[in-house]
Write an enzyme that holds these catalytic residues in place. Sequence first.
Site, mmCIF file in Angstrom:
data_model
loop_
_atom_site.group_PDB
_atom_site.id
_atom_site.type_symbol
_atom_site.label_atom_id
_atom_site.label_comp_id
_atom_site.label_asym_id
_atom_site.label_seq_id
_atom_site.Cartn_x
_atom_site.Cartn_y
_atom_site.Cartn_z
ATOM 1 N N GLY A 11 80.629 9.139 43.387
ATOM 2 C CA GLY A 11 79.490 9.014 42.497
ATOM 3 C C GLY A 11 78.203 9.488 43.147
ATOM 4 O O GLY A 11 78.219 10.156 44.177
ATOM 5 N N ARG A 12 77.073 9.161 42.513
ATOM 6 C CA ARG A 12 75.791 9.565 43.091
ATOM 7 C C ARG A 12 75.385 8.588 44.182
ATOM 8 O O ARG A 12 75.617 7.396 44.078
ATOM 9 C CB ARG A 12 74.710 9.600 41.996
ATOM 10 N N ASP A 52 65.348 6.090 44.067
ATOM 11 C CA ASP A 52 66.776 6.407 44.167
ATOM 12 C C ASP A 52 67.411 5.883 45.448
ATOM 13 O O ASP A 52 68.629 5.720 45.516
ATOM 14 C CB ASP A 52 66.982 7.930 44.133
ATOM 15 N N ALA A 60 63.935 8.148 37.051
ATOM 16 C CA ALA A 60 62.541 8.355 37.433
ATOM 17 C C ALA A 60 61.661 7.161 37.054
ATOM 18 O O ALA A 60 60.819 6.723 37.850
ATOM 19 C CB ALA A 60 62.016 9.628 36.774
ATOM 20 N N HIS A 184 58.857 3.121 5.997
ATOM 21 C CA HIS A 184 59.862 3.921 5.300
ATOM 22 C C HIS A 184 59.227 5.232 4.840
ATOM 23 O O HIS A 184 58.096 5.203 4.315
ATOM 24 C CB HIS A 184 60.398 3.160 4.085
HETATM 25 C C1 LIG Z 1 69.067 17.416 37.708
HETATM 26 C C2 LIG Z 1 68.451 16.053 37.589
HETATM 27 C C3 LIG Z 1 67.981 15.639 36.361
HETATM 28 C C4 LIG Z 1 67.399 14.388 36.239
HETATM 29 N N1 LIG Z 1 66.946 13.988 35.020
HETATM 30 C C5 LIG Z 1 66.356 12.802 34.902
HETATM 31 C C6 LIG Z 1 65.835 12.375 33.645
HETATM 32 O O1 LIG Z 1 65.917 13.072 32.646
HETATM 33 N N2 LIG Z 1 65.247 11.154 33.584
HETATM 34 C C7 LIG Z 1 65.148 10.351 34.673
HETATM 35 O O2 LIG Z 1 64.608 9.254 34.544
HETATM 36 N N3 LIG Z 1 65.623 10.717 35.872
HETATM 37 C C8 LIG Z 1 66.229 11.919 36.009
HETATM 38 N N4 LIG Z 1 66.710 12.302 37.217
HETATM 39 C C9 LIG Z 1 66.587 11.366 38.343
HETATM 40 C C10 LIG Z 1 65.189 11.408 38.907
HETATM 41 O O3 LIG Z 1 64.868 12.729 39.263
HETATM 42 C C11 LIG Z 1 65.132 10.474 40.107
HETATM 43 O O4 LIG Z 1 65.522 9.173 39.713
HETATM 44 C C12 LIG Z 1 63.744 10.397 40.691
HETATM 45 O O5 LIG Z 1 63.264 11.669 41.043
HETATM 46 C C13 LIG Z 1 63.773 9.492 41.906
HETATM 47 O O6 LIG Z 1 62.501 9.470 42.492
HETATM 48 P P1 LIG Z 1 62.364 9.152 44.020
HETATM 49 O O7 LIG Z 1 60.900 9.192 44.293
HETATM 50 O O8 LIG Z 1 63.119 7.921 44.374
HETATM 51 O O9 LIG Z 1 63.104 10.329 44.779
HETATM 52 P P2 LIG Z 1 62.786 11.898 44.757
HETATM 53 O O10 LIG Z 1 62.142 12.307 43.485
HETATM 54 O O11 LIG Z 1 64.076 12.553 45.148
HETATM 55 O O12 LIG Z 1 61.718 12.059 45.891
HETATM 56 C C14 LIG Z 1 62.062 11.937 47.233
HETATM 57 C C15 LIG Z 1 61.131 12.848 48.018
HETATM 58 O O13 LIG Z 1 61.325 12.601 49.408
HETATM 59 C C16 LIG Z 1 61.407 13.846 50.068
HETATM 60 N N5 LIG Z 1 62.164 13.613 51.310
HETATM 61 C C17 LIG Z 1 63.492 13.468 51.456
HETATM 62 N N6 LIG Z 1 63.808 13.273 52.752
HETATM 63 C C18 LIG Z 1 62.651 13.281 53.443
HETATM 64 C C19 LIG Z 1 62.310 13.136 54.802
HETATM 65 N N7 LIG Z 1 63.246 12.931 55.731
HETATM 66 N N8 LIG Z 1 61.015 13.201 55.147
HETATM 67 C C20 LIG Z 1 60.059 13.395 54.207
HETATM 68 N N9 LIG Z 1 60.315 13.552 52.906
HETATM 69 C C21 LIG Z 1 61.594 13.493 52.521
HETATM 70 C C22 LIG Z 1 62.083 14.760 49.096
HETATM 71 O O14 LIG Z 1 61.803 16.104 49.403
HETATM 72 C C23 LIG Z 1 61.449 14.317 47.783
HETATM 73 O O15 LIG Z 1 60.240 14.996 47.545
HETATM 74 C C24 LIG Z 1 67.290 13.546 37.373
HETATM 75 C C25 LIG Z 1 67.758 13.974 38.609
HETATM 76 C C26 LIG Z 1 68.334 15.209 38.714
HETATM 77 C C27 LIG Z 1 68.833 15.650 40.047
#
Ligand SMILES: Cc1cc2nc3c(=O)[nH]c(=O)nc-3n(C[C@H](O)[C@H](O)[C@H](O)COP(=O)(O)OP(=O)(O)OC[C@H]3O[C@@H](n4cnc5c(N)ncnc54)[C@H](O)[C@@H]3O)c2cc1C
Length: 208
Positions: A11-12, A52, A60, A184
Amino acid sequence: MPSPSNSFVYGRRPYTRELLGDGTGVQFDERGFVKVDHECRTTAAQVWAVGDVVRGPMLAHKGKEEGVMVADLIAGLVSEVNYKVIPSVIYTAPEIAWVGNTEEEVKKSGRAYKVGSFPFMASGRARAMEAPAGFAKVISAVDDDEILGVHIVGAMAGELIAEAVLAMEYSASTEDLQRTIHAHPTLSEALHEAALAADKRAIDFPNR
Ligand SMILES: Cc1cc2nc3c(=O)[nH]c(=O)nc-3n(C[C@H](O)[C@H](O)[C@H](O)COP(=O)(O)OP(=O)(O)OC[C@H]3O[C@@H](n4cnc5c(N)ncnc54)[C@H](O)[C@@H]3O)c2cc1C
């Protein structure tokens, strides 16, 4: 605990391999998620993790609200994320959206429940939009009328689910939804009718 190897995959999962060096005090679970409590505190003092990389749906809006909560908590405010009411949307045509439990989950819990559903085919607005595919479904508890889950397949389902999220966030009962006036002709009437159908009180469709 050092960052995990991520060699146990299905899974993811978050990509946390070599994210942190040894000795930070931040612990990971067996799938590579950073371990946090319900307020996103990691196992290391003054270190928080959101999005995530921690447990819960990888969405997101979930990560965004966790970020807001953590900022509030650091600022000394009262804050929380209600993990029971995080909506999910699949942006297909028609869209699929849900919040809360599935019927299978409720069944498994052993709690007595009732279900109401209403087809978009019977919605004047859906028909006028030439989008009659889909349905709204409300799953509620028999004992206290709590809304346990709402599932919508159909045009604009991702927008329509917001009403169900708000209702559940405010602990509205199914009756509250039933007694709320819906304009409606709108697609939102499908959710209203599904709530009515849970008590066999649907107006625009035969009750079964
Ligand atoms: C194809 C796709 C479609 C999606 N569609 C949806 C949707 O429609 N609706 C929805 O709610 N969610 C969607 N998601 C999920 C959503 O994108 C994530 O849940 C969200 O981006 C998570 O946010 P985050 O800040 O936890 O992680 P991320 O957005 O992944 O941000 C993490 C950041 O940390 C940076 N990073 C990683 N490692 C390091 C490091 N060692 N040092 C410094 N920086 C680092 C990365 O470059 C990134 O910029 C989708 C995901 C994908 C892949």
